[in-house]
Design a protein around this motif. Structure first.
Motif, short mmCIF file in Angstrom:
data_model
loop_
_atom_site.label_atom_id
_atom_site.label_comp_id
_atom_site.label_asym_id
_atom_site.label_seq_id
_atom_site.Cartn_x
_atom_site.Cartn_y
_atom_site.Cartn_z
N GLY A 1 8.99 24.09 38.34
CA GLY A 1 8.42 25.46 39.39
C GLY A 1 7.03 25.71 38.23
O GLY A 1 6.23 26.49 39.31
N ILE A 2 7.19 25.78 36.87
CA ILE A 2 6.25 26.72 35.93
C ILE A 2 5.00 25.95 36.26
O ILE A 2 3.52 26.68 36.43
CB ILE A 2 6.71 26.79 34.55
CG1 ILE A 2 8.10 27.36 34.73
CG2 ILE A 2 5.32 26.85 33.87
CD1 ILE A 2 8.41 27.75 32.84
N GLY A 3 4.38 24.79 36.11
CA GLY A 3 3.49 24.17 36.83
C GLY A 3 2.67 23.54 38.79
O GLY A 3 2.18 23.15 38.32
N SER A 4 3.10 24.80 39.59
CA SER A 4 3.76 24.60 40.68
C SER A 4 1.50 25.38 40.86
O SER A 4 2.15 26.12 40.47
CB SER A 4 4.38 24.99 41.10
OG SER A 4 5.01 27.06 41.08
N PRO A 5 0.71 24.71 41.92
CA PRO A 5 -0.03 25.63 42.40
C PRO A 5 0.52 26.84 42.83
O PRO A 5 1.16 27.26 43.28
CB PRO A 5 -0.37 24.94 43.71
CG PRO A 5 0.46 23.51 43.23
CD PRO A 5 1.41 23.87 42.90
N GLY A 6 -0.07 28.08 42.25
CA GLY A 6 -0.12 29.29 42.30
C GLY A 6 0.57 29.93 41.81
O GLY A 6 1.19 30.98 42.07
N PHE A 7 1.40 29.34 40.82
CA PHE A 7 2.00 30.03 39.86
C PHE A 7 2.05 31.73 38.90
O PHE A 7 1.03 31.45 39.01
CB PHE A 7 3.11 29.25 38.84
CG PHE A 7 4.19 29.76 37.70
CD1 PHE A 7 4.89 29.84 38.57
CD2 PHE A 7 3.62 30.35 37.04
CE1 PHE A 7 6.71 30.43 38.04
CE2 PHE A 7 4.80 30.49 36.03
CZ PHE A 7 5.48 30.66 36.96
N ARG A 8 2.94 32.02 39.62
CA ARG A 8 2.33 34.06 38.88
C ARG A 8 4.42 34.45 38.28
O ARG A 8 4.26 35.25 38.63
CB ARG A 8 2.01 34.64 39.76
CG ARG A 8 0.67 34.69 39.90
CD ARG A 8 0.63 35.83 40.84
NE ARG A 8 0.24 36.71 39.99
CZ ARG A 8 0.90 38.35 40.02
NH1 ARG A 8 1.91 38.42 41.39
NH2 ARG A 8 1.16 38.82 39.03
N GLY A 9 4.69 33.13 37.51
CA GLY A 9 6.22 34.33 37.28
C GLY A 9 7.29 34.21 37.50
O GLY A 9 7.22 33.74 38.49
N CYS A 10 7.97 34.92 37.53
CA CYS A 10 9.38 35.27 37.62
C CYS A 10 9.28 36.03 39.12
O CYS A 10 8.31 37.47 38.99
CB CYS A 10 10.17 35.43 37.62
SG CYS A 10 11.71 36.43 37.86
N ALA A 11 9.14 35.79 40.05
CA ALA A 11 9.22 37.01 41.67
C ALA A 11 10.52 38.37 41.43
O ALA A 11 10.00 38.83 40.75
CB ALA A 11 9.32 36.56 42.56
N PHE A 12 11.35 37.84 40.12
CA PHE A 12 12.58 39.01 40.16
C PHE A 12 12.11 39.57 39.62
O PHE A 12 11.97 41.07 39.23
CB PHE A 12 13.53 38.97 39.96
CG PHE A 12 14.92 37.89 41.71
CD1 PHE A 12 15.24 38.57 42.12
CD2 PHE A 12 14.08 36.69 41.44
CE1 PHE A 12 15.25 38.44 43.61
CE2 PHE A 12 14.83 36.27 43.11
CZ PHE A 12 15.05 36.61 44.00
N LEU A 13 11.35 38.50 38.01
CA LEU A 13 10.82 39.78 37.06
C LEU A 13 8.99 40.93 36.99
O LEU A 13 9.50 41.60 36.55
CB LEU A 13 10.35 38.97 36.28
CG LEU A 13 11.23 38.18 35.11
CD1 LEU A 13 10.91 37.29 33.69
CD2 LEU A 13 12.72 39.10 34.23
N ASN A 14 8.70 40.29 37.73
CA ASN A 14 7.67 40.90 38.58
C ASN A 14 8.12 42.51 39.56
O ASN A 14 7.75 43.06 39.40
CB ASN A 14 6.36 39.34 39.78
CG ASN A 14 6.12 38.95 38.26
OD1 ASN A 14 5.99 38.96 37.61
ND2 ASN A 14 5.53 37.72 39.97
N ALA A 15 9.55 41.74 40.25
CA ALA A 15 9.14 43.42 40.92
C ALA A 15 9.87 43.98 40.27
O ALA A 15 10.51 45.19 40.63
CB ALA A 15 10.02 42.55 41.98
N ALA A 16 10.80 44.17 38.78
CA ALA A 16 11.67 44.70 38.06
C ALA A 16 10.59 45.35 37.39
O ALA A 16 10.32 46.43 37.25
CB ALA A 16 12.76 44.04 36.72
#
Length: 195
Positions: free
Chosen positions: A98-113
């Motif tokens: 997942g880390i190498g996938s296109p458009g990767f911006r980290g963990c959705a849950f950490l971003n939301a937190a």
């Protein structure tokens, strides 16, 4: 006999959730307004509010969708009948992929937190519930590798995963993936030697 109600999600609801998921993840939750989601999903504001009474409801549905995807990913890795150390490796490999996938911006849950720091916020509570599930899943998995010390080892794993998720959007993703997987191997070796 009355007919069963149609419980399939409507096409409009699916478009709303898909649009919100894409833009919330790519740009941030607070940065994206309802008007943009309505326009990109090609629905009316009334349709949005019929499915999601407020933006917070849409955010919770977005996180719920991500949670279900991550649980399915963990189930595939841990339910493949592999020996426990290989199941940990399979889970780690799916995270690294997942880390190498296109458009990767980290963990959705950490971003939301980060955007919803109030512990009383329903969004923050959804993040914590997801994190408790993930830590519990990893703890159970590592307890099958070696029962002693599974809790601290699982916390170590989750912290490595969190670091890899953050570093994956800042540094060379291939290097981050390799470093994360190496860390998992060391954790397994250390955990296997623990008494």
């Amino acid at each position: 006999m009355p007919s069963e109600p149609d419980t399939r999600p409507s096409e409009a609801r699916s478009r709303l959730l898909d649009t919100a998921s894409r833009v919330f993840y790519a740009e941030g939750i607070h940065a994206v307004g309802i008007d943009r989601i309505v326009a990109e999903a090609r629905v009316t504001r009334a349709t949005l509010y019929r499915h999601f009474p407020g933006k917070e409801d849409l955010v919770l549905a977005y996180l719920g969708q991500v949670d279900r995807m991550m649980r399915a990913q963990a189930d595939r890795a841990t339910g493949a009948g592999l020996p426990p150390p290989d199941a940990v490796r399979a889970l780690s490999a799916s995270i690294a992929e997942g880390i190498g996938s296109p458009g990767f911006r980290g963990c959705a849950f950490l971003n939301a937190a980060a955007e919803f720091p109030d512990p009383e916020s329903p969004v923050h509570r959804a993040v914590l519930a997801h994190r408790e599930w993930f830590l519990g899943t990893v703890t159970d998995l590592l307890a099958r590798v070696r029962p002693t010390g599974a809790g601290p080892a699982a916390l170590h794993f989750v912290m490595m995963r969190d670091g890899a998720m953050a570093a994956g959007c800042l540094f060379d993703p291939a290097l981050v993936r390799e470093t994360f997987l190496l860390g998992v191997e060391r954790l397994l070796a250390d955990h296997g030697r623990a008494s």
